[in-house]
Design an enzyme around this catalytic site. Structure first.
Site, PDB file in Angstrom:
ATOM      1  N   TYR A 159       0.687  -1.203  -0.051  1.00  0.00           N
ATOM      2  CA  TYR A 159       0.083   0.047   0.060  1.00  0.00           C
ATOM      3  C   TYR A 159       0.806   1.175   0.022  1.00  0.00           C
ATOM      4  O   TYR A 159       0.574   1.923  -0.900  1.00  0.00           O
ATOM      5  CB  TYR A 159      -1.094  -0.005   1.262  1.00  0.00           C
ATOM      6  CG  TYR A 159      -1.878   1.333   1.316  1.00  0.00           C
ATOM      7  CD1 TYR A 159      -3.084   1.295   0.331  1.00  0.00           C
ATOM      8  CD2 TYR A 159      -1.802   1.839   1.825  1.00  0.00           C
ATOM      9  CE1 TYR A 159      -4.084   1.786   0.285  1.00  0.00           C
ATOM     10  CE2 TYR A 159      -2.801   3.022   2.083  1.00  0.00           C
ATOM     11  CZ  TYR A 159      -3.858   3.054   1.117  1.00  0.00           C
ATOM     12  OH  TYR A 159      -4.970   3.854   1.257  1.00  0.00           O
ATOM     13  N   THR A 194     -14.676   4.740   6.078  1.00  0.00           N
ATOM     14  CA  THR A 194     -15.115   4.111   5.088  1.00  0.00           C
ATOM     15  C   THR A 194     -15.056   2.640   5.080  1.00  0.00           C
ATOM     16  O   THR A 194     -14.003   2.120   6.092  1.00  0.00           O
ATOM     17  CB  THR A 194     -14.541   4.404   3.571  1.00  0.00           C
ATOM     18  OG1 THR A 194     -13.172   4.017   3.638  1.00  0.00           O
ATOM     19  CG2 THR A 194     -14.413   5.892   3.532  1.00  0.00           C
TER      20      THR A 194
HETATM   21  N1  LIG Z   1     -10.599   5.235   4.248  1.00  0.00           N
HETATM   22  C1  LIG Z   1      -9.411   5.817   4.414  1.00  0.00           C
HETATM   23  O1  LIG Z   1      -8.973   5.852   5.649  1.00  0.00           O
HETATM   24  C2  LIG Z   1      -8.409   6.225   3.184  1.00  0.00           C
HETATM   25  C3  LIG Z   1      -7.011   6.864   3.612  1.00  0.00           C
HETATM   26  C4  LIG Z   1      -6.286   6.955   2.530  1.00  0.00           C
HETATM   27  C5  LIG Z   1      -6.659   6.854   1.167  1.00  0.00           C
HETATM   28  N2  LIG Z   1      -7.817   6.083   0.979  1.00  0.00           N
HETATM   29  C6  LIG Z   1      -8.096   6.004  -0.372  1.00  0.00           C
HETATM   30  O2  LIG Z   1      -9.059   6.172  -0.960  1.00  0.00           O
HETATM   31  C7  LIG Z   1      -9.704   5.480  -2.033  1.00  0.00           C
HETATM   32  C8  LIG Z   1     -10.882   5.099  -1.729  1.00  0.00           C
HETATM   33  O3  LIG Z   1     -11.184   4.210  -0.682  1.00  0.00           O
HETATM   34  P1  LIG Z   1     -12.452   4.334   0.370  1.00  0.00           P
HETATM   35  O4  LIG Z   1     -11.990   4.509   1.899  1.00  0.00           O
HETATM   36  O5  LIG Z   1     -13.531   4.985  -0.084  1.00  0.00           O
HETATM   37  O6  LIG Z   1     -12.787   2.666   0.488  1.00  0.00           O
HETATM   38  P2  LIG Z   1     -14.030   1.700  -0.043  1.00  0.00           P
HETATM   39  O7  LIG Z   1     -13.508   0.320   0.144  1.00  0.00           O
HETATM   40  O8  LIG Z   1     -15.048   2.284   0.637  1.00  0.00           O
HETATM   41  O9  LIG Z   1     -13.979   2.170  -1.731  1.00  0.00           O
HETATM   42  C9  LIG Z   1     -13.140   1.479  -2.660  1.00  0.00           C
HETATM   43  C10 LIG Z   1     -13.996   1.238  -3.943  1.00  0.00           C
HETATM   44  O10 LIG Z   1     -13.017   0.722  -4.936  1.00  0.00           O
HETATM   45  C11 LIG Z   1     -13.642  -0.227  -5.585  1.00  0.00           C
HETATM   46  N3  LIG Z   1     -12.397  -1.118  -6.219  1.00  0.00           N
HETATM   47  C12 LIG Z   1     -11.805  -1.953  -5.438  1.00  0.00           C
HETATM   48  N4  LIG Z   1     -11.073  -2.765  -6.363  1.00  0.00           N
HETATM   49  C13 LIG Z   1     -11.575  -2.278  -7.466  1.00  0.00           C
HETATM   50  C14 LIG Z   1     -11.172  -2.485  -8.933  1.00  0.00           C
HETATM   51  N5  LIG Z   1     -10.217  -3.570  -9.176  1.00  0.00           N
HETATM   52  N6  LIG Z   1     -11.897  -2.055  -9.935  1.00  0.00           N
HETATM   53  C15 LIG Z   1     -12.746  -1.056  -9.642  1.00  0.00           C
HETATM   54  N7  LIG Z   1     -13.000  -0.703  -8.526  1.00  0.00           N
HETATM   55  C16 LIG Z   1     -12.638  -1.301  -7.377  1.00  0.00           C
HETATM   56  C17 LIG Z   1     -14.464  -0.807  -4.540  1.00  0.00           C
HETATM   57  O11 LIG Z   1     -15.565  -1.756  -5.210  1.00  0.00           O
HETATM   58  C18 LIG Z   1     -15.094   0.326  -3.696  1.00  0.00           C
HETATM   59  O12 LIG Z   1     -16.062   0.634  -4.174  1.00  0.00           O
HETATM   60  C19 LIG Z   1      -8.678   4.356  -1.769  1.00  0.00           C
HETATM   61  O13 LIG Z   1      -7.817   4.594  -3.109  1.00  0.00           O
HETATM   62  C20 LIG Z   1      -8.246   4.446  -0.710  1.00  0.00           C
HETATM   63  O14 LIG Z   1      -6.724   3.585  -0.710  1.00  0.00           O
HETATM   64  C21 LIG Z   1      -8.552   5.824   1.931  1.00  0.00           C
END
Ligand SMILES: NC(=O)c1ccc[n+]([C@@H]2O[C@H](COP(=O)([O-])OP(=O)(O)OC[C@H]3O[C@@H](n4cnc5c(N)ncnc54)[C@H](O)[C@@H]3O)[C@@H](O)[C@H]2O)c1
Length: 249
Positions: A159, A194
């Site tokens: 990651y 999330t």
């Molecule tokens: N939530 C946190 O704490 C956090 C922190 C830093 C960064 N992020 C980043 O934010 C972004 C969104 O994450 P989130 O927190 O909303 O998580 P989430 O799990 O709610 O959403 C992620 C989405 O990506 C989709 N996904 C996964 N694999 C996929 C694929 N192969 N093709 C298409 N779609 C796919 C999932 O179906 C889901 O709808 C991610 O890149 C995550 O790394 C999140």
């Protein structure tokens, strides 16, 4: 109460991972400000539900099944967006997954999967969307990295490596496209409540956050929408952090 504007009137955005969490909140936010939105995700019913929610509020949206690790899916998704919504001005590369283990017990399979979904996807997405983004004359890409693309945590090697790569892939593409009317920036969330957090101990994350709480998806959506919009018209190759103070120390 946030006063909504019409910043995205006449604009078309594709949001990957738009079926859940930050991507969903971003799709709703862009639609609420007048943009037409394509939700690209592997979660079909959840993605279609986001489309219905946008349509019920009078907005315009489509769902396209998109596995962001597939070059063929990307070609198809961009074609569907341009043919159904007329063009593509904004690409939000948001889909991502994480790993949680220390490096020495992380399998090569896990490494490859996380890098494919979280890093290679951003390369494939920008490549597939390059022509319509340039044709837009005012294109904007927002790549969702993480505060973990800036600092380490001791675990989750895939990651951190992938999110760090997204940060620099953003900068080099921004420079390459700077004279072509396409801005490219990265957004770096902290701990946001999330589904990606799974059963991670929320209290531990809160304890590690100077502001003493988790971030919300709608707070990330507000920042992503700002970066995507003309309000950030002179920003390219930049990284926008919103992490409740974690990386300030
Ligand atoms: N939530 C946190 O704490 C956090 C922190 C830093 C960064 N992020 C980043 O934010 C972004 C969104 O994450 P989130 O927190 O909303 O998580 P989430 O799990 O709610 O959403 C992620 C989405 O990506 C989709 N996904 C996964 N694999 C996929 C694929 N192969 N093709 C298409 N779609 C796919 C999932 O179906 C889901 O709808 C991610 O890149 C995550 O790394 C999140």
């Amino acid at each position: 109460m946030i006063e909504m504007t019409n910043r995205f009137h006449g604009r078309v955005a594709l949001v990957t991972g738009g079926a859940s969490g930050i991507g969903k909140a971003t799709a709703l936010r862009i639609a609420s400000e007048g943009g037409a939105v394509a939700i690209g995700d592997v979660q079909e019913p959840a993605g279609i539900e986001v489309v219905s929610e946008i349509e019920r509020s009078g907005g315009k949206a489509v769902f396209v099944r998109l596995d962001v690790t597939s070059e063929q899916d990307w070609a198809n998704a961009v074609e569907v967006v341009v043919s159904t919504l007329g063009k593509l001005d904004i690409l939000i590369n948001n889909a991502g997954i994480g790993d949680t283990e220390p490096l020495e017990i992380t399998s090569l399979d896990t490494w490859n999967k996380v890098v494919a979904v979280t890093q290679t996807s951003v390369f494939l997405g920008m490549k597939a969307a390059a022509a319509p983004l340039k044709a837009s004359g005012n294109g904007s890409v927002v790549n969702i990295s993480s505060m973990y693309g800036i600092v380490g945590s001791g675990v989750s090697p895939a990651y951190h490596a992938a999110k760090g790569a997204v940060r620099l892939l953003t900068k080099t593409t921004a420079l390459g496209w700077a004279k072509e009317g396409v801005r490219v920036n990265s957004v770096h969330p902290g701990f946001i409540d999330t589904p990606i957090l799974g059963d991670t101990d929320r209290e531990m994350l809160i304890a590690g956050t100077p502001m003493g709480r988790l971030g919300r998806a709608d707070e990330m959506a507000a920042l992503i929408a700002f970066v995507a919009s003309d309000d950030a018209s002179f920003a390219t190759g930049s990284e926008f952090v919103a992490d409740g103070g974690v990386t300030a120390g």
